[in-house]
Design an enzyme around this catalytic site. Structure first.
Site, short mmCIF file in Angstrom:
data_model
loop_
_atom_site.label_atom_id
_atom_site.label_comp_id
_atom_site.label_asym_id
_atom_site.label_seq_id
_atom_site.Cartn_x
_atom_site.Cartn_y
_atom_site.Cartn_z
N SER A 150 1.15 -1.31 0.06
CA SER A 150 0.31 -0.17 -0.13
C SER A 150 0.69 1.16 -0.11
CB SER A 150 -1.19 -0.11 1.75
OG SER A 150 -1.97 1.26 0.57
N ASP A 226 -10.43 -5.97 -2.68
CA ASP A 226 -9.33 -4.78 -1.93
C ASP A 226 -10.44 -3.00 -1.69
OD1 ASP A 226 -7.90 -2.76 -1.30
OD2 ASP A 226 -6.24 -3.61 -1.71
N HIS A 259 -7.33 -5.96 1.82
CA HIS A 259 -6.50 -5.01 1.82
C HIS A 259 -4.99 -5.81 2.72
CE1 HIS A 259 -3.77 -2.07 0.36
NE2 HIS A 259 -4.09 -0.79 1.83
#
Ligand SMILES: N[C@@H](CCC(=O)N[C@@H](CSC=O)C(=O)NCC(=O)O)C(=O)O
Length: 283
Positions: A150, A226, A259
């Site tokens: 991320s 996600d 995620h």
């Protein structure tokens, strides 16, 4: 430098160190995994390559080492894993209310704007100071790779694209590929780098691909479920930039994954094997 944790793990050691960072002007904690091959008594003992892992928003040095399950794979391939914190820390370090700015959200940039510019120099810390500290130990071979998740996936891609020859390989999980064009990045870059968007391009993987001096292949895994996919991550922008530049990209959409670190743990073995192949090759 002080060792504050030491745990046997898959024949090696998961340590956590606290060290003084001159670049960040604060103490930093770093997770370092030493595989069994780092032990002088091991039959395959020798200098080991290093994989640097950059974590995402809200993370400390703990998230990756406790959740990703990476140690088993690093032990198999003989890699040292280095997992730093995601920002400078401490009472003297500027902070903000939200989880996406300030401590835990350094975005791997060198801030130019007050009050952030006093400590927030995570780009220099990751590129120069941390490797100099880690690799002063002769157990490190000098070969290095970089990966992250991320915000840390953004950091890994940007740092590899801007430093030709420095990393043998790069990969990312769910990276913020175009921080200049999504809310997380717009907020952080506006604060750390100021209103001039031209200054943001130096920290934006999609903007950097066209001018990259080295066509180091990018491996990216992205969860199909996600929660941040369409609003913050936008991997299609990286695909388009790589297609236009002729930059090699393997972008894998993994259906059903979100995620979280459950996603990272599911594919970290494949990423470590990918890095191990590149790190074993002669420079
Ligand atoms: N809803 C979360 C938002 C923060 C979050 O999801 N952080 C991710 C990285 S997101 C991009 O950088 C993370 O890795 N969290 C730590 C973990 O162990 O899962 C919130 O409000 O905290």
């Amino acid at each position: 430098m002080e060792r504050i944790e030491h745990h046997a793990s898959f024949g090696g050691w998961q340590d956590v160190y606290r060290h003084r960072s001159e670049v960040l002007d604060c103490d930093m904690e770093v997770g370092v995994y030493f595989p069994p091959q780092a032990d002088p008594g091991h039959p395959d003992h020798g200098p080991c390559p290093v994989l640097y892992w950059l974590s995402g928003l809200t993370c400390s040095a703990q998230n990756f080492i406790t959740k990703a399950g990476a140690q088993r794979h690093a032990a198999e391939h003989g890699l040292i894993l280095v997992a730093p914190d995601t920002s400078p820390r401490g009472d003297a370090v500027a902070d903000a209310e939200g989880y996406d700015l300030g401590q835990g959200a350094g975005f791997y940039v060198n801030a130019t704007q007050a009050p952030w510019d006093a400590h927030y120099r995570m780009y220099d810390y990751i590129v120069d100071e941390l490797p100099a500290w880690v690799e002063a130990d002769p157990v490190a071979s000098g070969a290095r790779a970089i990966s992250g998740h991320s915000m840390g996936g953004h950091g890994a891609l940007v740092i590899a694209l801007r430093n030709p020859g420095r990393y043998r390989s790069v990969s990312a999980f769910s990276p913020i590929v175009a921080p200049s064009r999504v809310p997380w990045g717009e907020k952080a870059f506006g604060a750390y780098l100021g209103a001039d968007r031209d200054a943001w391009a130096a920290y934006d993987a999609v903007a950097l691909v066209a001018g990259a001096e080295e066509r180091l292949p990018l491996l990216v895994d992205q969860g199909g479920d996600d929660e941040f996919l369409s609003g913050q991550l936008k991997p299609e922008l990286l695909q388009a930039a790589c297609d236009a530049a002729g930059h090699p990209l393997t972008l894998r959409l993994q259906p059903g994954y979100d995620h979280s670190y459950y996603f990272i743990a599911s594919f970290i073995g494949e990423h470590i094997a990918h890095h191990a192949r590149a790190l074993r090759r002669k420079a």
